[in-house]
Design a protein around this motif. Structure first.
Motif, PDB file in Angstrom:
ATOM      1  N   ILE A 124       0.747  -1.398  -0.052  1.00 40.81           N
ATOM      2  CA  ILE A 124      -0.035   0.072   0.121  1.00 40.81           C
ATOM      3  C   ILE A 124       0.743   1.266  -0.027  1.00 40.81           C
ATOM      4  O   ILE A 124       0.846   2.174  -0.785  1.00 40.81           O
ATOM      5  CB  ILE A 124      -0.788  -0.065   1.227  1.00 40.81           C
ATOM      6  N   PRO A 125       1.844   1.282   0.909  1.00 40.58           N
ATOM      7  CA  PRO A 125       2.809   2.734   1.096  1.00 40.58           C
ATOM      8  C   PRO A 125       3.397   2.754  -0.379  1.00 40.58           C
ATOM      9  O   PRO A 125       3.746   3.918  -1.027  1.00 40.58           O
ATOM     10  CB  PRO A 125       3.508   2.345   2.010  1.00 40.58           C
ATOM     11  N   SER A 126       3.889   1.827  -1.015  1.00 43.89           N
ATOM     12  CA  SER A 126       4.766   1.592  -2.281  1.00 43.89           C
ATOM     13  C   SER A 126       3.932   1.987  -3.484  1.00 43.89           C
ATOM     14  O   SER A 126       4.395   2.974  -4.282  1.00 43.89           O
ATOM     15  CB  SER A 126       5.345   0.280  -2.629  1.00 43.89           C
ATOM     16  N   VAL A 127       2.684   1.668  -3.403  1.00 46.67           N
ATOM     17  CA  VAL A 127       1.728   2.042  -4.611  1.00 46.67           C
ATOM     18  C   VAL A 127       1.289   3.452  -4.472  1.00 46.67           C
ATOM     19  O   VAL A 127       1.344   4.156  -5.523  1.00 46.67           O
ATOM     20  CB  VAL A 127       0.311   1.144  -4.475  1.00 46.67           C
ATOM     21  N   SER A 134      -1.336   4.462 -20.964  1.00 47.04           N
ATOM     22  CA  SER A 134      -0.494   3.103 -20.951  1.00 47.04           C
ATOM     23  C   SER A 134       0.868   3.439 -20.532  1.00 47.04           C
ATOM     24  O   SER A 134       1.772   2.734 -19.859  1.00 47.04           O
ATOM     25  CB  SER A 134      -0.529   2.358 -22.511  1.00 47.04           C
ATOM     26  N   GLN A 135       1.539   4.655 -21.035  1.00 46.55           N
ATOM     27  CA  GLN A 135       2.877   5.122 -20.451  1.00 46.55           C
ATOM     28  C   GLN A 135       2.909   5.239 -18.894  1.00 46.55           C
ATOM     29  O   GLN A 135       3.748   5.184 -18.390  1.00 46.55           O
ATOM     30  CB  GLN A 135       3.149   6.495 -21.288  1.00 46.55           C
ATOM     31  N   VAL A 136       1.693   6.010 -18.683  1.00 51.37           N
ATOM     32  CA  VAL A 136       1.753   6.096 -16.930  1.00 51.37           C
ATOM     33  C   VAL A 136       1.540   4.941 -16.286  1.00 51.37           C
ATOM     34  O   VAL A 136       2.407   4.774 -15.186  1.00 51.37           O
ATOM     35  CB  VAL A 136       0.456   6.942 -16.913  1.00 51.37           C
ATOM     36  N   ARG A 137       1.039   3.827 -16.866  1.00 52.59           N
ATOM     37  CA  ARG A 137       0.942   2.508 -16.012  1.00 52.59           C
ATOM     38  C   ARG A 137       2.339   2.087 -16.140  1.00 52.59           C
ATOM     39  O   ARG A 137       2.917   1.623 -15.029  1.00 52.59           O
ATOM     40  CB  ARG A 137      -0.002   1.751 -16.778  1.00 52.59           C
ATOM     41  N   ASP A 138       3.147   1.897 -17.188  1.00 55.85           N
ATOM     42  CA  ASP A 138       4.489   1.307 -17.164  1.00 55.85           C
ATOM     43  C   ASP A 138       5.266   2.025 -16.147  1.00 55.85           C
ATOM     44  O   ASP A 138       6.136   1.334 -15.737  1.00 55.85           O
ATOM     45  CB  ASP A 138       4.983   1.726 -18.532  1.00 55.85           C
ATOM     46  N   LEU A 172       7.212   0.492 -13.132  1.00 52.13           N
ATOM     47  CA  LEU A 172       8.713   0.384 -12.979  1.00 52.13           C
ATOM     48  C   LEU A 172       9.239   0.915 -11.503  1.00 52.13           C
ATOM     49  O   LEU A 172      10.044   0.465 -10.905  1.00 52.13           O
ATOM     50  CB  LEU A 172       9.226   1.208 -14.081  1.00 52.13           C
ATOM     51  N   ALA A 173       8.382   1.887 -10.909  1.00 53.66           N
ATOM     52  CA  ALA A 173       8.859   2.558  -9.887  1.00 53.66           C
ATOM     53  C   ALA A 173       8.423   1.365  -8.978  1.00 53.66           C
ATOM     54  O   ALA A 173       9.084   1.108  -7.647  1.00 53.66           O
ATOM     55  CB  ALA A 173       7.862   3.777  -9.577  1.00 53.66           C
ATOM     56  N   LEU A 174       7.477   0.878  -8.885  1.00 55.38           N
ATOM     57  CA  LEU A 174       7.092  -0.335  -7.832  1.00 55.38           C
ATOM     58  C   LEU A 174       7.736  -1.365  -7.772  1.00 55.38           C
ATOM     59  O   LEU A 174       8.130  -1.863  -6.658  1.00 55.38           O
ATOM     60  CB  LEU A 174       5.475  -0.637  -8.325  1.00 55.38           C
ATOM     61  N   LYS A 175       8.323  -1.867  -8.905  1.00 61.23           N
ATOM     62  CA  LYS A 175       9.106  -3.072  -9.004  1.00 61.23           C
ATOM     63  C   LYS A 175      10.731  -2.604  -8.318  1.00 61.23           C
ATOM     64  O   LYS A 175      11.115  -3.291  -7.566  1.00 61.23           O
ATOM     65  CB  LYS A 175       9.591  -3.481 -10.496  1.00 61.23           C
ATOM     66  N   GLU A 176      11.314  -1.343  -8.497  1.00 59.54           N
ATOM     67  CA  GLU A 176      12.255  -0.926  -7.749  1.00 59.54           C
ATOM     68  C   GLU A 176      12.030  -1.020  -6.258  1.00 59.54           C
ATOM     69  O   GLU A 176      12.973  -1.612  -5.394  1.00 59.54           O
ATOM     70  CB  GLU A 176      12.528   0.273  -8.097  1.00 59.54           C
ATOM     71  N   ARG A 177      10.920  -0.395  -5.823  1.00 61.93           N
ATOM     72  CA  ARG A 177      10.597  -0.564  -4.312  1.00 61.93           C
ATOM     73  C   ARG A 177      10.365  -1.763  -3.848  1.00 61.93           C
ATOM     74  O   ARG A 177      11.102  -2.117  -2.523  1.00 61.93           O
ATOM     75  CB  ARG A 177       9.369   0.358  -4.016  1.00 61.93           C
ATOM     76  N   MET A 178       9.650  -2.760  -4.294  1.00 63.22           N
ATOM     77  CA  MET A 178       9.057  -3.814  -3.773  1.00 63.22           C
ATOM     78  C   MET A 178      10.335  -5.076  -3.920  1.00 63.22           C
ATOM     79  O   MET A 178      10.175  -5.887  -3.088  1.00 63.22           O
ATOM     80  CB  MET A 178       7.866  -4.483  -4.622  1.00 63.22           C
ATOM     81  N   ALA A 179      10.946  -4.955  -4.949  1.00 62.07           N
ATOM     82  CA  ALA A 179      12.275  -5.903  -5.116  1.00 62.07           C
ATOM     83  C   ALA A 179      13.101  -6.056  -3.936  1.00 62.07           C
ATOM     84  O   ALA A 179      13.683  -7.139  -3.561  1.00 62.07           O
ATOM     85  CB  ALA A 179      12.962  -5.630  -6.539  1.00 62.07           C
ATOM     86  N   ARG A 180      13.209  -5.076  -3.397  1.00 60.25           N
ATOM     87  CA  ARG A 180      14.280  -4.764  -1.967  1.00 60.25           C
ATOM     88  C   ARG A 180      13.767  -5.721  -0.958  1.00 60.25           C
ATOM     89  O   ARG A 180      14.362  -6.004  -0.014  1.00 60.25           O
ATOM     90  CB  ARG A 180      14.376  -3.503  -1.378  1.00 60.25           C
ATOM     91  N   HIS A 181      12.233  -5.929  -0.883  1.00 58.02           N
ATOM     92  CA  HIS A 181      11.778  -6.669   0.183  1.00 58.02           C
ATOM     93  C   HIS A 181      11.381  -7.977  -0.277  1.00 58.02           C
ATOM     94  O   HIS A 181      10.546  -8.691   0.641  1.00 58.02           O
ATOM     95  CB  HIS A 181      10.665  -5.923   0.621  1.00 58.02           C
TER      96      HIS A 181
END
Length: 269
Positions: A115-118, A139-143, A147-156
């Motif tokens: 939730i905080p990351s989104v 579609s560009q906004v979604r992509d 990308l920003a979510l993946k960077e934050r969530m991958a650390r956890h």
């Protein structure tokens, strides 16, 4: 009689096993984290049956199946329009990260990370686009949010499987402005189509007039004195064929196409 103590002992051991429950089962879609007096081990336990020391150890389940989350929140666009965004996300925990998710996130990644990351990613990306671009470049906004979510969530130890923007909602004033602009664009397109149609019809009329003029000019070039005399002879011949041999009973005027000489009249007398 000697067998009774043995049977009683076996029953006692079985009862003790049932009470203490020294086995733990990990179902499909989960990984196990074993704790000894509350301290998690570094080993990740896969699906199946595992032995644990009663009282001292406990097996905790961590879901590694795909999970769904939904949420909404407000953000500001580049042109300072308030944007209410509703999103849906599918994610899962990497099996090898089950221990860290249990230890660092309390086995609650949705509340502590998702939730905080989104919310942070949506706000950061929304601020890069104007309100109109958020609609036209969805579609560009979604992509960029993914990308920003993946960077934050991958650390956890979390993986984004699917992400979608369910809806963008703006203020009433902005929605009315967008509707008015859309109506104006549609009217402009209709006017342009009408103008193109009028121009085409005008060109068609000019082309038809030019063709008719050229045909008339060609006909004039083909009309010669010889052709006129020929047409006169043909008309006289047709008139003679239709004549029944009787002269008109009324006097006055000229009898058409008949030329009788005076000499021939005198002879008939």
């Amino acid at each position: 009689m000697r067998a009774l103590p043995k049977i009683a002992a076996a029953i006692g051991v079985l009862f003790l096993i049932l009470i203490l429950n020294p086995f733990a089962t990990i179902p499909a879609g989960y990984r196990g984290v074993l704790t000894t007096f509350g301290k998690p081990s570094d080993q990740v336990y896969s699906e199946g049956l595992h032995f644990v020391w009663p009282v001292a150890q406990h097996m905790h389940r961590v879901s590694v199946a795909i999970q769904k989350g939904e949420g909404d929140g407000d953000a500001a666009s580049k042109d300072l329009q308030t944007v209410h965004t509703k999103i849906a996300i599918n994610y899962h925990i990497r099996p090898d990260a089950a221990v860290s998710v249990y230890r660092d996130l309390g086995n609650e990644p949705g509340e502590r990370i998702i939730i905080p990351s989104v919310q942070e990613a949506v706000k950061a990306v929304t601020a890069r686009f104007t309100a109109e671009e958020l609609i036209s470049k969805r579609s560009q906004v979604r992509d960029e949010i993914v990308l920003a979510l993946k960077e934050r969530m991958a650390r956890h130890g979390l993986v984004v499987d699917e992400f979608s923007i369910v809806n963008f909602n703006f203020s009433k004033t902005f929605n009315e402005a967008i509707e008015a602009k859309t109506t104006a664009d549609q009217l402009k397109m209709k006017a342009e189509r009408d103008l193109q149609r009028i121009e085409v019809e005008a060109k068609q009329k000019v082309s038809r007039a030019r063709a008719e003029a050229e045909a008339l000019a060609l006909q004039r070039q083909q009309v010669t004195p010889e052709l006129l005399r020929l047409r006169e002879v043909e008309n006289q011949a047709k008139a003679i064929e239709k004549w029944d041999g009787r002269l008109p009973t009324t006097t006055g005027g000229v009898i058409p196409f008949l030329q009788i000489s005076n000499k021939a009249a005198e002879t008939n007398r």
